[in-house]
Design an enzyme around this catalytic site. Structure first.
Site, PDB file in Angstrom:
ATOM      1  N   ASP A  46      39.825  24.717  25.704  1.00  0.00           N
ATOM      2  CA  ASP A  46      41.031  24.556  24.878  1.00  0.00           C
ATOM      3  C   ASP A  46      42.090  23.822  25.681  1.00  0.00           C
ATOM      4  OD1 ASP A  46      39.670  26.670  23.501  1.00  0.00           O
ATOM      5  OD2 ASP A  46      40.688  28.061  24.852  1.00  0.00           O
TER       6      ASP A  46
ATOM      7  N   PRO B  18      47.549  28.118  12.538  1.00  0.00           N
ATOM      8  CA  PRO B  18      47.232  29.419  11.943  1.00  0.00           C
ATOM      9  C   PRO B  18      46.866  30.411  13.046  1.00  0.00           C
ATOM     10  CG  PRO B  18      46.112  27.641  10.775  1.00  0.00           C
ATOM     11  CD  PRO B  18      46.737  27.034  11.993  1.00  0.00           C
TER      12      PRO B  18
ATOM     13  N   SER C  37      47.059  30.081  21.015  1.00  0.00           N
ATOM     14  CA  SER C  37      47.635  30.696  22.214  1.00  0.00           C
ATOM     15  C   SER C  37      47.860  29.646  23.299  1.00  0.00           C
ATOM     16  CB  SER C  37      46.730  31.825  22.724  1.00  0.00           C
ATOM     17  OG  SER C  37      45.440  31.368  23.018  1.00  0.00           O
TER      18      SER C  37
ATOM     19  N   LEU D  89      41.733  28.207  16.820  1.00  0.00           N
ATOM     20  CA  LEU D  89      42.218  26.823  16.915  1.00  0.00           C
ATOM     21  C   LEU D  89      43.099  26.674  18.156  1.00  0.00           C
ATOM     22  CD1 LEU D  89      43.042  26.188  13.145  1.00  0.00           C
ATOM     23  CD2 LEU D  89      41.316  24.983  14.504  1.00  0.00           C
TER      24      LEU D  89
ATOM     25  N   ALA E  17      48.070  26.468  23.041  1.00  0.00           N
ATOM     26  CA  ALA E  17      49.003  25.396  22.665  1.00  0.00           C
ATOM     27  C   ALA E  17      50.416  25.784  23.095  1.00  0.00           C
ATOM     28  CB  ALA E  17      48.954  25.150  21.161  1.00  0.00           C
TER      29      ALA E  17
HETATM   30  N1  ADP Z   1      50.342  31.540  16.049  1.00  0.00           N
HETATM   31  C1  ADP Z   1      50.686  32.375  17.036  1.00  0.00           C
HETATM   32  N2  ADP Z   1      51.962  32.757  17.213  1.00  0.00           N
HETATM   33  C2  ADP Z   1      52.305  33.561  18.215  1.00  0.00           C
HETATM   34  N3  ADP Z   1      51.455  34.033  19.126  1.00  0.00           N
HETATM   35  C3  ADP Z   1      50.176  33.719  18.994  1.00  0.00           C
HETATM   36  C4  ADP Z   1      49.712  32.865  17.951  1.00  0.00           C
HETATM   37  N4  ADP Z   1      48.391  32.715  18.086  1.00  0.00           N
HETATM   38  C5  ADP Z   1      48.039  33.426  19.164  1.00  0.00           C
HETATM   39  N5  ADP Z   1      49.108  34.053  19.714  1.00  0.00           N
HETATM   40  C6  ADP Z   1      49.134  34.888  20.924  1.00  0.00           C
HETATM   41  O1  ADP Z   1      47.995  34.557  21.729  1.00  0.00           O
HETATM   42  C7  ADP Z   1      47.150  35.700  21.933  1.00  0.00           C
HETATM   43  C8  ADP Z   1      45.674  35.307  21.997  1.00  0.00           C
HETATM   44  O2  ADP Z   1      45.309  34.603  20.837  1.00  0.00           O
HETATM   45  P1  ADP Z   1      43.815  34.121  20.636  1.00  0.00           P
HETATM   46  O3  ADP Z   1      42.992  35.280  20.205  1.00  0.00           O
HETATM   47  O4  ADP Z   1      43.410  33.371  21.847  1.00  0.00           O
HETATM   48  O5  ADP Z   1      43.996  33.155  19.385  1.00  0.00           O
HETATM   49  P2  ADP Z   1      43.852  31.590  19.247  1.00  0.00           P
HETATM   50  O6  ADP Z   1      42.511  31.377  18.701  1.00  0.00           O
HETATM   51  O7  ADP Z   1      44.913  31.173  18.281  1.00  0.00           O
HETATM   52  O8  ADP Z   1      44.059  30.982  20.588  1.00  0.00           O
HETATM   53  C9  ADP Z   1      47.540  36.618  20.776  1.00  0.00           C
HETATM   54  O9  ADP Z   1      47.252  37.968  21.085  1.00  0.00           O
HETATM   55  C10 ADP Z   1      49.038  36.364  20.655  1.00  0.00           C
HETATM   56  O10 ADP Z   1      49.751  37.035  21.723  1.00  0.00           O
HETATM   57  O1  LIG Z   2      34.556  31.355  21.636  1.00  0.00           O
HETATM   58  C1  LIG Z   2      34.974  30.194  21.726  1.00  0.00           C
HETATM   59  O2  LIG Z   2      34.340  29.234  21.241  1.00  0.00           O
HETATM   60  C2  LIG Z   2      36.293  29.928  22.421  1.00  0.00           C
HETATM   61  O3  LIG Z   2      37.099  31.128  22.368  1.00  0.00           O
HETATM   62  C3  LIG Z   2      38.405  31.001  22.892  1.00  0.00           C
HETATM   63  O4  LIG Z   2      39.180  30.119  22.101  1.00  0.00           O
HETATM   64  P1  LIG Z   2      40.078  30.681  20.841  1.00  0.00           P
HETATM   65  O5  LIG Z   2      40.747  29.499  20.218  1.00  0.00           O
HETATM   66  O6  LIG Z   2      41.105  31.596  21.426  1.00  0.00           O
HETATM   67  O7  LIG Z   2      39.161  31.363  19.913  1.00  0.00           O
HETATM   68  C4  LIG Z   2      38.297  30.530  24.336  1.00  0.00           C
HETATM   69  O8  LIG Z   2      39.579  30.319  24.894  1.00  0.00           O
HETATM   70  C5  LIG Z   2      37.445  29.268  24.479  1.00  0.00           C
HETATM   71  O9  LIG Z   2      37.330  28.893  25.830  1.00  0.00           O
HETATM   72  C6  LIG Z   2      36.071  29.514  23.877  1.00  0.00           C
HETATM   73  O10 LIG Z   2      35.276  28.382  23.966  1.00  0.00           O
HETATM   74 MG    MG Z   3      43.206  31.442  22.353  1.00  0.00          MG
END
Ligand code: ADP
Ligand SMILES: O=C(O)[C@H]1O[C@H](OP(=O)(O)O)[C@H](O)[C@@H](O)[C@@H]1O
Ligand code: MG
Length: 361
Positions: free
Chosen positions: A176, A123, A131, A128, A133
């Protein structure tokens, strides 16, 4: 140049799958020289595919990198709910970081080209680690395509993945990326001395069977980790006493949690998880966390469960110390509140023999 047959190209295709991750304790102190315990979550994953090709091509995802709309209202709605970015920039950035790292470390790369594409069911922006991943799966493809896996140490790979996001101005930490490179449950110490001496933290894989049953709650709720962290990071850098001491306490929760898990002291684990979220709330403030995210935590607490964010917001990890009846109560409460709930499935460690050979010590 030699024209390869489609079947020969197909046989050289590489695909890597990397799972979402849950920050179980100590996050976000990983961004601040702290400690965390995180695991790789089998419920969701991203895949990146690499195919040899004449030109180097980054393929936009048909839905996550949408550039064709039914009209202005569709475009504006889409930007409002999901923002401007998908995964293309992540793939480009890891290519750059990988290339520069190899150059700086005299790792020779053949002149072959490739096409990268990705897919994900993590999602979007729910804390989770969707990014990283994508970035981690792409790095795995590059390591195999250029046959340099044995030359890039496992401990360094999370740093490369993080650099790719920093390059884009995303504030993020290492937890992560460590969980996603190692798989399984990992205890991580990002102590400043280690980080400066070794260039990475100290990562200790743990037995995933020590974990009690956990639940995952999430909502469709894009939250940008960069945006969430920016004010706290500034205050931390400015030496704000409240942030510095609270962050040190968050880091200490992971240390206590490691012992609690090894001793199967799950009531202690519940207390530590709750304290973790309470400290985050007092540092970041309710506005930055968002009412929906806070409600996800509270839904769990109202049935007597322990809960905290998996990352920076959007998903919550829950422990029900009273067992299945309490889980049922939680499911009902989530249904009523409109949140999705799933039992957590943990991915076992997935380092292969080549990876293990690069581990120091
Ligand atoms: N499911 C997704 N599909 C495509 N790009 C994504 C997705 N999730 C995150 N991104 C990309 O990663 C960037 C950073 O996401 P982030 O806030 O770190 O979310 P996450 O918690 O999923 O890591 C977003 O601005 C976008 O460019
Ligand atoms: O705030 C946090 O706990 C984490 O936030 C980011 O992860 P995300 O999945 O993109 O929310 C960050 O990359 C982590 O290092 C932090 O612990
Ligand atoms: Mg992220």
């Amino acid at each position: 140049m030699d024209e390869e047959s489609p079947s020969s190209r197909k046989s050289k295709e590489i695909e890597h799958k990397v799972y979402a991750r849950v920050g179980l304790l100590g996050n976000p102190s990983d961004v601040y020289y702290g400690r965390t315990m995180s695991f790789s979550l089998a419920n969701f994953w991203a895949t990146v595919k690499l195919q040899p090709s004449h030109h180097l091509i980054i393929t936009p995802h048909p839905t996550h990198d949408l550039v064709q709309f039914s009209g202005l209202d569709h475009l504006v709605n889409r930007l409002q709910s999901e923002g401007y970015y998908g995964g293309v920039r992540l793939l480009m950035s890891i290519c750059k970081v990988f290339y520069n790292y190899c150059n700086e470390n005299n790792i020779e790369l053949s002149k072959e080209n490739f096409t990268l594409s990705y897919d994900t069911n993590i999602p979007r922006q729910t804390g989770l680690s969707g990014s990283s991943a994508i970035v981690c799966a792409a790095l795995n493809c590059l390591l195999d395509f250029y046959k340099v896996r044995h030359l890039v140490k496992v401990e360094i790979r999370p740093d490369l993945i993080l650099s790719a996001e920093k390059e884009l101005g995303i504030i993020a930490g290492l937890q992560d990326r460590v969980a996603q490179v190692y798989g399984g449950l990992v205890y991580m110490d990002f102590n400043k001395d280690h980080m400066e001496k070794l260039g990475h933290g100290v990562y200790t894989p743990m037995d995933t069977s020590l974990l009690p049953p956990l639940q995952l709650i999430y909502a469709e709720n894009p939250s940008d980790s960069g945006k969430v962290h920016s004010t706290v990071q500034k205050r931390w850098l400015d030496g704000d006493e409240f942030i510095v001491s609270s962050m040190a306490e968050v880091a200490d929760l992971a240390l206590q949690g490691q012992t609690a898990i090894l001793e199967k002291d799950y009531s202690k684990l519940a207390d530590l998880m709750n304290r973790n979220f309470d400290l985050r709330r007092s540092m970041f403030g309710d506005d930055a966390l968002g009412s929906l995210n806070i409600e996800m935590v509270e839904v769990a607490r109202r049935v007597g469960a322990a809960s905290k964010f998996t990352g920076s917001g959007g998903a919550v990890v829950v422990f029900c110390p009273d067992g299945p009846l309490q889980v049922k109560l939680l499911e009902d409460a989530c249904k009523e509140a409109g949140f999705v709930i799933q039992p957590v499935k943990v991915v076992p460690s997935y380092l292969n023999e080549d990876d293990l050979k690069t581990l120091s010590g």
